[in-house]
Write an enzyme that holds these catalytic residues in place. Structure first.
Site, PDB file in Angstrom:
ATOM      1  N   GLU A  13      10.222   4.424  19.286  1.00  0.00           N
ATOM      2  CA  GLU A  13       9.985   5.630  20.127  1.00  0.00           C
ATOM      3  C   GLU A  13       8.896   5.719  20.622  1.00  0.00           C
ATOM      4  O   GLU A  13       7.606   6.121  19.877  1.00  0.00           O
ATOM      5  CB  GLU A  13      10.066   6.945  19.064  1.00  0.00           C
ATOM      6  CG  GLU A  13      10.131   8.320  19.776  1.00  0.00           C
ATOM      7  CD  GLU A  13       9.899   9.341  18.678  1.00  0.00           C
ATOM      8  OE1 GLU A  13      10.222  10.616  18.887  1.00  0.00           O
ATOM      9  OE2 GLU A  13       9.379   9.197  17.737  1.00  0.00           O
ATOM     10  N   ASP A  72       9.893   5.330  14.246  1.00  0.00           N
ATOM     11  CA  ASP A  72       9.350   6.817  14.565  1.00  0.00           C
ATOM     12  C   ASP A  72       8.062   6.690  15.205  1.00  0.00           C
ATOM     13  O   ASP A  72       7.162   5.988  14.603  1.00  0.00           O
ATOM     14  CB  ASP A  72       9.592   7.575  13.412  1.00  0.00           C
ATOM     15  CG  ASP A  72       9.323   9.258  13.765  1.00  0.00           C
ATOM     16  OD1 ASP A  72      10.037   9.687  14.816  1.00  0.00           O
ATOM     17  OD2 ASP A  72       8.423   9.653  13.381  1.00  0.00           O
TER      18      ASP A  72
END
Length: 613
Positions: free
Chosen positions: A356, A327
């Site tokens: 990400e 993330d």
């Protein structure tokens, strides 16, 4: 008398252990490639102690003290040729007298653990936000000590979905043709509110009890393996939650950036690689807090860096995972995330990790892929990145007609023409939506014909396709309405639901057709080597028609996307370099056998996936 002696001995043993409140990692394994292990030990004034271990093959190399006397960091060396799986005592001494003991365990590794295969372009990844999928165990809807309970009427509260609900529906996931499963974080997020999303960790070694338990998470991984589904963990190295037990009593203030003051991130992702950047802007990106409730971790602190690396490896080894989704990957210290990925891949050479990297141009996202030819020589060691440029292009490409320049289908063609920037174009995650974006069906203005075109495209073009739970049944949601509102419950996941994707009760005709459409293509894809691993040759779009081929050896697939409101006739001579002597094939979508001499007729606003014979 015997009872009194027993109680006294029990009190003595308990008092010895009471001095040590936590040890992390909670256990470890023999046989890891890296022989070094650093134990975080927490307890009142624990640093006043000397430490000893007497266990064959395990040696203390250094005991580290930090500013906070409640911590020790014990460096161990584990000789896997000598050390055996088992339990041993860590003894804490004051003035050569035993002050406390803690029993630690080294476990045996699963056979061939290091050689596990990560997710790849042969997979279709299904993303689930557990709280919004299925409530499989209503007993954990409210848990003592966890104030954020279940309230389905509140979009920002927990709704009760859990790991058991996912286990109960793995057969549905498998039957649809998905071969990998990405869950948004399931570790403890014990905040007073808005904890459902899982991105504000409060215990790195514990599954949130409202989702289940560590043991249930491991069972999920085992049940996935039975169905040839790979499990991917969603991991956050950038920030924690404010209620993380370590944040409440930091080893040293430099574990957190901008502490005790809080500065919000400037979200300038380009400063990471901008050769003309101002350092104040770069620092505002890497050291700023993602949100007020999410303290920004300073991975330049060597103890924190080791903590995060070991925790990542711990979950991979413990649960038998096949991948990591990182993330907010562009936000932490970039040297750290490179080392983090490097150490994980050193333990698991065939593993995969995706970051990400929410940037808008291929020239920006490419910087973050492992072995990218970057001007500053930076190597992220991250095998896979998320293709946000393609995600951004898809809705517009299908919504507009072709014109001069990069409009319409040319938008897709132009994205792929920039793959020369990528170290490995086939190892890129492609998607229409996820939990952070508006729903794909909303993005394309609920046009069912466009939906079918786009899904055929995502499932046949280069990269690793990822689908968000509910996209297969045309779920809608607008980012601007708020994340909680956008992240709707999966229909059929609660006993009281009147509509169910699982049973198809209450679905519209378009939703049922969408489910069948996705199921047909995804299950066909499982056995088609050309689409999974083949090279890609694309032809410049003409008249709103985009054609590309996937080729592996003698296996060929021709994909035709007709974005026109009229049927089109394609002259096959233009595609001779890929078609060769092929004059027949099977359209996977319709199931029809096709034969042609010099032209192929494509129906209005539709896709054809032709498996060439």
């Amino acid at each position: 008398m015997k009872k009194l002696l027993f109680l006294l001995s029990l009190f003595f043993v308990t008092s010895l252990y009471a001095q040590v409140e936590k040890v992390e990692p909670t256990f470890w394994w023999v046989g890891m490639k890296n022989p070094n292990l650093q134990l975080l030990v927490y307890g009142k004034d624990i640093s006043k102690n000397q430490v000893s271990i007497n266990y064959p093959g395990v040696k203390i190399t250094k005991v580290n003290k930090v500013a906070n006397p409640n911590y020790l960091f014990i460096d161990l060396s584990i000789d896997s040729l000598v050390a055996k799986a088992g339990k041993f005592n860590i003894t804490f001494l004051q003035n050569n007298k035993k002050f406390a003991t803690y029993q630690y365990e080294l476990k045996a590794r699963e056979q061939a653990s290091a050689n596990r295969e990560g997710f790849n372009s042969g997979d279709v990844i299904y993303e689930i936000m557990p709280d919004r999928f299925v409530n499989g165990d209503t007993k954990n809807d409210f848990v003592k000590g966890y104030p954020d309970g279940t309230d389905r009427l509140n979009p920002d509260a927990r709704h009760g979905g859990d790991i058991q609900g996912i286990i109960n529906n793995l057969d549905y996931i498998s039957s649809m043709g998905y071969t990998a499963l990405w869950l948004t974080p399931v570790v403890e997020n014990n905040a007073s509110s808005t904890s459902y999303h899982g991105y504000a960790t409060t215990d790195y070694y514990k599954v949130d009890p409202r989702h289940g338990s560590n043991e249930l998470y491991k069972k999920l991984a085992e049940e996935c393996k039975k169905r040839n589904i790979k499990l991917i963990i969603d991991y956050i190295v950038n920030h924690s939650g404010k209620d993380w037990w370590i944040y409440k009593d930091l080893p040293s203030n430099d574990w957190i950036n901008n502490y005790p003051d809080m500065k919000i991130c400037n979200f300038r992702g380009t400063t990471v690689f901008d050769p003309h950047k101002a350092e104040i802007d770069a620092k505002g990106m890497s050291d700023g807090w993602f949100a007020e409730s999410m303290p920004d971790l300073n991975q330049r602190n060597p103890f924190l860096a080791t903590y995060l690396i070991q925790n990542s490896i711990w979950w991979i080894e413990y649960a038998g995972l096949s991948g990591v989704r990182s993330d907010t990957h562009q936000y932490p210290d970039k040297q750290f995330v490179s080392e983090w990925a490097k150490q994980i891949l050193a333990e698991y050479p065939h593993f995969n990790m995706v970051g990400e990297v929410w940037l808008n141009y291929p020239s920006m996202t490419s910087y973050w892929q492992k072995d990218a030819p970057n001007l500053d020589k930076y190597n992220s060691n991250l095998p896979t990145i998320m293709d946000f440029p393609l995600h951004n292009a898809i809705p517009t490409a299908f919504a507009e007609g072709d014109g001069w320049g990069d409009t319409g289908m040319n938008r897709l063609y132009d994205i792929f023409s920039q793959d020369f920037l990528m170290a490995n174009p086939m190892n890129i995650m492609i998607f229409g939506d996820n939990h952070d974006t508006s729903r794909f069906y909303t993005l394309i203005k609920e046009d069912f014909k466009v939906y079918k075109l786009a899904m055929a495209f995502l499932l046949t073009t280069r990269g690793i396709p990822q689908m968000y739970a509910g996209t297969e049944a045309l779920m809608t949601g607008v980012k601007g309405s708020g994340d909680g509102v956008m992240r709707k419950d999966f229909p059929g996941g609660w006993a009281e639901d009147k509509v169910s994707i699982f049973t198809r009760q209450g679905l519209t005709n378009d939703q049922i057709e969408a489910l069948d459409y996705m199921k047909r293509i995804q299950n066909w894809r499982k056995s088609n080597e050309a689409v999974k691993y083949g090279t890609m040759t694309q032809f410049a779009p003409q008249n709103g028609v985009y054609v590309y081929f996937r080729i592996k050896g003698d296996k060929k697939v021709m994909v035709i996307l007709n974005n026109n409101n009229d049927k089109q006739e394609l002259q096959t001579i233009r595609f001779a370099e890929c078609l060769g002597n092929h004059h027949s094939g099977t359209d996977i979508i319709s199931g029809n056998a096709l034969n042609w001499t010099n032209k192929i007729e494509v129906p209005t606003k539709s896709a054809m996936i032709i498996d060439l014979n």
